[in-house]
Design a protein around this motif. Structure first.
Motif, mmCIF file in Angstrom:
data_model
loop_
_atom_site.group_PDB
_atom_site.id
_atom_site.type_symbol
_atom_site.label_atom_id
_atom_site.label_comp_id
_atom_site.label_asym_id
_atom_site.label_seq_id
_atom_site.Cartn_x
_atom_site.Cartn_y
_atom_site.Cartn_z
ATOM 1 N N PHE A 180 0.828 -1.205 0.000
ATOM 2 C CA PHE A 180 0.000 0.000 0.000
ATOM 3 C C PHE A 180 0.863 1.256 0.000
ATOM 4 O O PHE A 180 0.596 2.201 -0.756
ATOM 5 N N CYS A 181 1.898 1.279 0.839
ATOM 6 C CA CYS A 181 2.795 2.441 0.870
ATOM 7 C C CYS A 181 3.526 2.606 -0.459
ATOM 8 O O CYS A 181 3.725 3.735 -0.935
ATOM 9 N N LEU A 182 3.907 1.498 -1.082
ATOM 10 C CA LEU A 182 4.584 1.567 -2.372
ATOM 11 C C LEU A 182 3.657 2.123 -3.448
ATOM 12 O O LEU A 182 4.073 2.935 -4.286
ATOM 13 N N ALA A 183 2.375 1.713 -3.397
ATOM 14 C CA ALA A 183 1.406 2.235 -4.366
ATOM 15 C C ALA A 183 1.212 3.735 -4.189
ATOM 16 O O ALA A 183 1.091 4.481 -5.176
ATOM 17 N N ILE A 184 1.188 4.203 -2.945
ATOM 18 C CA ILE A 184 1.053 5.638 -2.688
ATOM 19 C C ILE A 184 2.259 6.397 -3.258
ATOM 20 O O ILE A 184 2.107 7.431 -3.919
ATOM 21 N N CYS A 185 3.458 5.867 -3.011
ATOM 22 C CA CYS A 185 4.666 6.540 -3.514
ATOM 23 C C CYS A 185 4.680 6.589 -5.030
ATOM 24 O O CYS A 185 5.010 7.627 -5.629
ATOM 25 N N VAL A 186 4.312 5.491 -5.672
ATOM 26 C CA VAL A 186 4.304 5.455 -7.134
ATOM 27 C C VAL A 186 3.277 6.432 -7.692
ATOM 28 O O VAL A 186 3.548 7.172 -8.657
ATOM 29 N N ALA A 187 2.077 6.475 -7.075
ATOM 30 C CA ALA A 187 1.030 7.381 -7.558
ATOM 31 C C ALA A 187 1.451 8.844 -7.409
ATOM 32 O O ALA A 187 1.246 9.660 -8.319
ATOM 33 N N LEU A 188 2.057 9.184 -6.278
ATOM 34 C CA LEU A 188 2.489 10.566 -6.067
ATOM 35 C C LEU A 188 3.641 10.937 -6.998
ATOM 36 O O LEU A 188 3.716 12.074 -7.478
ATOM 37 N N MET A 189 4.541 9.990 -7.260
ATOM 38 C CA MET A 189 5.639 10.258 -8.194
ATOM 39 C C MET A 189 5.103 10.476 -9.607
ATOM 40 O O MET A 189 5.572 11.352 -10.330
ATOM 41 N N GLN A 190 4.108 9.678 -9.987
ATOM 42 C CA GLN A 190 3.482 9.879 -11.298
ATOM 43 C C GLN A 190 2.815 11.241 -11.375
ATOM 44 O O GLN A 190 2.910 11.936 -12.391
ATOM 45 N N LEU A 191 2.136 11.617 -10.299
ATOM 46 C CA LEU A 191 1.436 12.901 -10.287
ATOM 47 C C LEU A 191 2.412 14.064 -10.386
ATOM 48 O O LEU A 191 2.135 15.074 -11.051
ATOM 49 N N ARG A 192 3.552 13.918 -9.740
ATOM 50 C CA ARG A 192 4.539 15.001 -9.758
ATOM 51 C C ARG A 192 5.260 15.076 -11.097
ATOM 52 O O ARG A 192 5.574 16.176 -11.577
ATOM 53 N N ALA A 193 5.530 13.910 -11.698
ATOM 54 C CA ALA A 193 6.315 13.891 -12.930
ATOM 55 C C ALA A 193 5.470 14.055 -14.186
ATOM 56 O O ALA A 193 6.032 14.169 -15.279
ATOM 57 N N ALA A 194 4.138 14.068 -14.029
ATOM 58 C CA ALA A 194 3.273 14.131 -15.212
ATOM 59 C C ALA A 194 3.402 15.487 -15.894
ATOM 60 O O ALA A 194 3.270 16.538 -15.257
ATOM 61 N N ARG A 195 3.661 15.463 -17.167
ATOM 62 C CA ARG A 195 3.744 16.672 -17.974
ATOM 63 C C ARG A 195 2.627 16.733 -19.010
ATOM 64 O O ARG A 195 2.021 17.769 -19.220
ATOM 65 N N ARG A 196 2.372 15.607 -19.630
ATOM 66 C CA ARG A 196 1.301 15.564 -20.618
ATOM 67 C C ARG A 196 -0.041 15.319 -19.936
ATOM 68 O O ARG A 196 -0.100 14.810 -18.807
ATOM 69 N N ARG A 197 -1.108 15.676 -20.624
ATOM 70 C CA ARG A 197 -2.451 15.554 -20.050
ATOM 71 C C ARG A 197 -2.809 14.087 -19.792
ATOM 72 O O ARG A 197 -3.401 13.765 -18.759
ATOM 73 N N ALA A 198 -2.432 13.189 -20.707
ATOM 74 C CA ALA A 198 -2.766 11.779 -20.538
ATOM 75 C C ALA A 198 -2.081 11.192 -19.305
ATOM 76 O O ALA A 198 -2.699 10.451 -18.526
ATOM 77 N N ALA A 199 -0.799 11.539 -19.106
ATOM 78 C CA ALA A 199 -0.080 11.048 -17.934
ATOM 79 C C ALA A 199 -0.660 11.624 -16.655
ATOM 80 O O ALA A 199 -0.746 10.949 -15.624
ATOM 81 N N ARG A 200 -1.084 12.887 -16.720
ATOM 82 C CA ARG A 200 -1.679 13.532 -15.549
ATOM 83 C C ARG A 200 -2.994 12.848 -15.154
ATOM 84 O O ARG A 200 -3.228 12.558 -13.977
ATOM 85 N N LEU A 201 -3.841 12.576 -16.122
ATOM 86 C CA LEU A 201 -5.126 11.945 -15.837
ATOM 87 C C LEU A 201 -4.935 10.534 -15.299
ATOM 88 O O LEU A 201 -5.674 10.100 -14.408
#
Length: 339
Positions: A239-260
């Motif tokens: 669960f903690c790993l999933a949270i870290c991955v989701a937050l890293m994706q949210l921070r690194a998202a540049r394109r709209r598709a990656a952000r969504l």
């Protein structure tokens, strides 16, 4: 009323309601999570076929979870344009949607108490929408809606607690929940942690299902040397790993598709955490040790996170494949020019 006391009618009704709920999940995945129709259909198919939902479909008591999920999907359908900033017309339209969605969340809580926690999902959804905008003025209406949701949600929960005279069980049945009846606090903490690990295992690998976990079906954990504690350790770590991955994706998202897609992972984690929290025995003890029907709502968030991460992995593999093909094409250019 149509089938009387025949069990076949109750089972058929639950199966139809579950099918409708699965269809609603597909539309939720497409409209709220912005998944492609193929991924939204896969999400609904996995939800419809997950073995953990057997108890919710087979027993009348499980209908509360199904109806609660249906009402919550309606609330999300109504509130979605508010968080996405796509509400047209006068500003009052967003507030009408907010009050309608809040009323539906209250209705879902009357179907199943877990529904009251989904005021938190609307708040998380609104906060994600604010992170896409810049400037205080553009977020002012969103902050006002967050405050309104927190006030309405707190009032609804307070009214529920007042009406039921608290959340404690006056006479805890030691056969239904032997952990809560134990006098040793350390044993209760370790045993409840084991139950959390069992729930995660049922979501991830439902190999063995049971309709009754009462009596001594789950022996108490009395020491840290019990190897069964590896289950909750793996569950908490995942669960903690999933949270870290989701937050890293949210921070690194540049394109709209990656952000969504990153927002879909965050919303899935919020759905799972909010629906799983009341059954953890952390806030208050519940009268059931383990009940598979309680995983009906958490399974939605679990599958959303699983599909979102799988989609990221599929996109990464496609990107690496395209880069490999482009590299090979560039390497062939000198050879073709020499030819």
């Amino acid at each position: 009323l149509l089938h009387g006391f025949g069990s076949c009618g109750f089972h058929l009704t639950n199966a139809i309601l579950h099918a409708v709920c699965s269809l609603q999940l597909a539309f939720f995945g497409r409209r709220a999570l912005c998944l492609p129709w193929a991924w939204a259909g896969l999400l609904a198919s996995l939800f419809a076929a997950h073995p953990i939902h057997s108890e919710s479909i087979c027993y009348v008591v499980g209908r509360a979870d199904i109806v609660c999920a249906q009402v919550l999907f309606l609330a999300a359908e109504i509130y979605g344009p508010c968080s996405q900033g796509s509400v047209g017309g006068a500003p009052s339209a967003a507030w009408l949607r907010l009050f309608a969605a809040a009323a539906l969340v209250v209705v879902s809580g009357l179907c199943k108490e877990t529904g009251f926690t989904f005021f938190g999902l609307l708040v998380v959804w609104e906060v994600l929408g604010m992170t896409r905008r810049k400037g205080l003025k553009s977020c002012l209406s969103s902050w006002l809606r967050v405050v309104a949701l927190l006030i309405i949600g707190s009032a609804a929960c307070a009214a529920r607690v007042w009406y039921t005279a608290g959340t404690q069980i006056a006479r805890m049945d030691p056969y239904s929940n032997p952990i809560a009846a134990s006098d040793d606090q350390w044993v209760r903490v370790l045993s409840y942690a084991l139950v959390h690990g069992m729930y995660f295992k049922l979501l991830l690998w439902p190999l063995f299902l049971c309709y009754d976990y009462s009596m001594d079906a789950v022996p108490l954990v009395k020491s840290l040397s019990d190897v069964r504690l590896l289950q909750p350790c793996a569950a908490y770590l995942g669960f903690c790993l999933a949270i870290c991955v989701a937050l890293m994706q949210l921070r690194a998202a540049r394109r709209r598709a990656a952000r969504l897609n990153a927002e879909a992972s965050v919303l899935g984690l919020a759905i799972f955490a909010l629906s799983f929290l009341p059954m953890t025995n952390i806030l208050f003890p519940i009268g059931t040790l383990v009940a598979e029907r309680l995983l009906y709502l958490p399974s939605i968030g679990f599958l959303v996170v699983l599909l979102s991460l799988a989609r990221v992995a599929a996109g990464s593999s496609d990107l690496s494949r395209r880069r490999t093909m482009a590299g090979r094409a560039r390497s062939c250019l000198p050879a073709s020019s020499c030819w």
